[in-house]
Scaffold this motif. Sequence first.
Motif, PDB file in Angstrom:
ATOM      1  N   LEU A 107       0.824  -1.213   0.000  1.00 24.72           N
ATOM      2  CA  LEU A 107       0.000   0.000   0.000  1.00 24.72           C
ATOM      3  C   LEU A 107       0.858   1.264   0.000  1.00 24.72           C
ATOM      4  CD1 LEU A 107      -2.852  -1.146   2.396  1.00 24.72           C
ATOM      5  CD2 LEU A 107      -2.935  -0.937  -0.080  1.00 24.72           C
ATOM      6  N   GLY A 108       2.086   1.129   0.489  1.00 31.74           N
ATOM      7  CA  GLY A 108       2.992   2.287   0.507  1.00 31.74           C
ATOM      8  C   GLY A 108       3.869   2.370  -0.733  1.00 31.74           C
ATOM      9  N   VAL A 126       2.624 -10.337  -3.077  1.00 31.76           N
ATOM     10  CA  VAL A 126       2.135  -9.590  -1.915  1.00 31.76           C
ATOM     11  C   VAL A 126       1.507 -10.561  -0.918  1.00 31.76           C
ATOM     12  CG1 VAL A 126       0.666  -7.698  -1.152  1.00 31.76           C
ATOM     13  CG2 VAL A 126       1.665  -7.637  -3.455  1.00 31.76           C
ATOM     14  N   ALA A 127       1.976 -10.524   0.312  1.00 32.89           N
ATOM     15  CA  ALA A 127       1.428 -11.384   1.364  1.00 32.89           C
ATOM     16  C   ALA A 127       0.393 -10.599   2.160  1.00 32.89           C
ATOM     17  CB  ALA A 127       2.560 -11.843   2.284  1.00 32.89           C
ATOM     18  N   ARG A 133      -6.207  -4.415   3.661  1.00 32.85           N
ATOM     19  CA  ARG A 133      -6.966  -4.918   2.519  1.00 32.85           C
ATOM     20  C   ARG A 133      -6.334  -4.472   1.208  1.00 32.85           C
ATOM     21  NH1 ARG A 133     -12.969  -3.450   3.076  1.00 32.85           N
ATOM     22  NH2 ARG A 133     -12.887  -4.282   0.959  1.00 32.85           N
ATOM     23  N   ALA A 134      -6.516  -5.294   0.184  1.00 35.50           N
ATOM     24  CA  ALA A 134      -5.956  -4.968  -1.131  1.00 35.50           C
ATOM     25  C   ALA A 134      -6.664  -3.729  -1.686  1.00 35.50           C
ATOM     26  CB  ALA A 134      -6.139  -6.142  -2.079  1.00 35.50           C
ATOM     27  N   PRO A 135      -5.917  -2.839  -2.324  1.00 41.62           N
ATOM     28  CA  PRO A 135      -6.535  -1.635  -2.887  1.00 41.62           C
ATOM     29  C   PRO A 135      -7.382  -1.979  -4.106  1.00 41.62           C
ATOM     30  CG  PRO A 135      -4.209  -1.752  -3.482  1.00 41.62           C
ATOM     31  CD  PRO A 135      -4.485  -2.919  -2.588  1.00 41.62           C
ATOM     32  N   THR A 136      -8.511  -1.262  -4.269  1.00 45.29           N
ATOM     33  CA  THR A 136      -9.338  -1.487  -5.455  1.00 45.29           C
ATOM     34  C   THR A 136      -9.355  -0.232  -6.325  1.00 45.29           C
ATOM     35  OG1 THR A 136     -11.226  -0.846  -4.120  1.00 45.29           O
ATOM     36  CG2 THR A 136     -10.861  -3.206  -4.402  1.00 45.29           C
ATOM     37  N   MET A 137      -8.885   0.881  -5.756  1.00 43.08           N
ATOM     38  CA  MET A 137      -8.900   2.136  -6.515  1.00 43.08           C
ATOM     39  C   MET A 137      -7.507   2.751  -6.538  1.00 43.08           C
ATOM     40  SD  MET A 137     -12.486   3.356  -4.925  1.00 43.08           S
ATOM     41  CE  MET A 137     -11.876   4.921  -4.464  1.00 43.08           C
TER      42      MET A 137
END
Length: 214
Positions: A107-108, A126-127, A133-137
């Motif tokens: 995310l960073g 990615v673990a 949570r995984a980014p969607t946007m």
Amino acid sequence: MGIFGGTFDPIHYGHLRTAFELREILRLPEVRFMPAGNPPHREHTVASNAQRLAMVRAATEGQAGFTVDDREMHKTGPSYTVETLAELRAEHPARPLCLIIGMDAFLGLPKWHRWRDLMGLSHLVVAHRPGWRAPTMGPLGELLVDRGTGTVSDLHDSVAGRIYIHAVTQLEISSTDVRALIHAGRDPRYLMPDGVRRIILESGCYARKEEARG
Ligand code: ATP
């Protein structure tokens, strides 16, 4: 080859189990632990380079397929992942490289130096980590649409450029919490291999200042 970078201040079972599971699932012949020398985006490490390296070596010793690469520790100035990956790519032109990072680190990613160039050098694995949570946007959401895959063979069929997210066993351990626990006078047993715990206790590297030895 998997490349697992981190400050490892200290290394713990969250790191080790993640590397172990991904090595099995992705059928990686090798996972290379790469302790960061002087992390550009973070505070200075608490344990010294030599202590962190000794802990990583103790933690991985004897595990088939686990190796340690200390090149970032010998660099003066900041060690950027993109530069290290470029070196590895030059050393292994035809080998798929898989950079392993936790979801928090993913995310960073847009803050990393030349982050878009990473994808030309390596795959990204990615673990999942508890609480993230995984980014969607945004740019990472778009990157996932373009490059995401759930198929392991995609990581073997090309040498770079895909993103694979995997839910490893969730171990809610972080180096920050481990250091706080030790600082509070508690025992880190079972959060890390005994050899790592021994180095911590003998060096006093995370003890309170007034209690630190050596
Ligand atoms: P801190 O508590 O300071 O954030 P950390 O425990 O995340 O430290 P790092 O050395 O910064 O340790 O982590 C190296 C890599 O390992 C990062 O990509 C991070 O996301 C990942 N990682 C760390 N702990 C876990 C865990 N418990 N499960 C899965 N991945 C992890």
